[in-house]
Motif scaffolding. Structure first.
Motif, short mmCIF file in Angstrom:
data_model
loop_
_atom_site.label_atom_id
_atom_site.label_comp_id
_atom_site.label_asym_id
_atom_site.label_seq_id
_atom_site.Cartn_x
_atom_site.Cartn_y
_atom_site.Cartn_z
N GLN A 148 0.83 -1.20 0.00
CA GLN A 148 0.00 0.00 0.00
C GLN A 148 0.87 1.25 0.00
O GLN A 148 0.59 2.20 -0.74
CB GLN A 148 -0.87 0.03 1.26
CG GLN A 148 -2.29 -0.37 1.06
CD GLN A 148 -3.06 -0.24 2.37
OE1 GLN A 148 -2.52 -0.38 3.46
NE2 GLN A 148 -4.34 0.01 2.25
N GLY A 149 1.90 1.26 0.83
CA GLY A 149 2.81 2.39 0.90
C GLY A 149 3.49 2.65 -0.43
O GLY A 149 3.66 3.79 -0.85
N ARG A 150 3.89 1.58 -1.11
CA ARG A 150 4.54 1.72 -2.42
C ARG A 150 3.60 2.34 -3.44
O ARG A 150 3.97 3.22 -4.20
CB ARG A 150 5.01 0.35 -2.93
CG ARG A 150 6.28 -0.12 -2.32
CD ARG A 150 6.81 -1.34 -3.07
NE ARG A 150 7.79 -2.00 -2.25
CZ ARG A 150 7.71 -3.24 -1.79
NH1 ARG A 150 6.67 -4.00 -2.11
NH2 ARG A 150 8.67 -3.76 -1.05
N VAL A 151 2.34 1.82 -3.46
CA VAL A 151 1.36 2.32 -4.42
C VAL A 151 1.07 3.80 -4.17
O VAL A 151 1.04 4.60 -5.11
CB VAL A 151 0.06 1.48 -4.35
CG1 VAL A 151 -1.06 2.15 -5.13
CG2 VAL A 151 0.32 0.08 -4.88
N MET A 152 0.88 4.16 -2.92
CA MET A 152 0.58 5.57 -2.58
C MET A 152 1.76 6.47 -2.90
O MET A 152 1.57 7.59 -3.38
CB MET A 152 0.23 5.69 -1.08
CG MET A 152 -1.06 5.01 -0.71
SD MET A 152 -2.48 5.61 -1.62
CE MET A 152 -2.72 7.17 -0.84
#
Length: 154
Positions: free
Chosen positions: A146-150
């Protein structure tokens, strides 16, 4: 509120993987002189350590603090039991939780506070089953993704 500065001497990273941690406590620890010097070098190990009750007091068992290289014949034993220093009310609460609640008392870290006193952070913990560990790992991986996508989108 900012966390006070800590100099970590030993950390038990495995505890967060193997246990559900409920309540955390800060305890003093009764050490000999060569143990303090050895802790300051940062080579202690809490991997197999646990805390338990003996004669109405809380003791730390199986924590490895290596012998001090500059010590003499009065050097300490590396895996000796060490008394943890807590308030009487905290001791009675912990003993009750250990005996009745099915909890284990696990040391999370040994550190030096701002005043240079050695402290142990202990937690009441319940053991994880294998499927719990897999679920925790899956959730951690999802949070990382999730952190990577955001980060990539924004």
């Amino acid at each position: 509120m900012a966390e006070p500065e800590r100099r970590i001497a030993a950390d038990n990273r495995r505890a967060r993987h193997d246990y559900f941690l409920d309540e955390k406590y800060e305890a003093g620890i009764q050490l000999q002189g060569t143990e303090v010097k050895s802790l300051r070098s940062g080579r202690a190990n809490l991997a197999d350590a646990h805390a338990g009750e003996r004669e109405g007091e809380i003791w730390l068992y199986n924590a490895y603090i290596p012998e001090y290289a500059g010590g003499n014949r009065f050097n300490h034993e590396p895996r000796r039991p060490r008394k943890l220093l807590l308030h009487k009310r905290e001791i009675s609460k912990l003993i009750g939780s250990i005996k009745r609640g099915g909890y284990t008392l696990i040391p999370l870290s040994i550190y030096f506070n701002q005043r240079g006193m050695a402290k142990v952070e202990v937690a009441l913990a319940r053991g994880k089953k294998m499927h719990d560990k897999r679920a925790s790992e899956k959730e951690r991986d999802w949070k990382r993704e999730q952190g990577r996508v955001m980060r990539d989108r924004g």
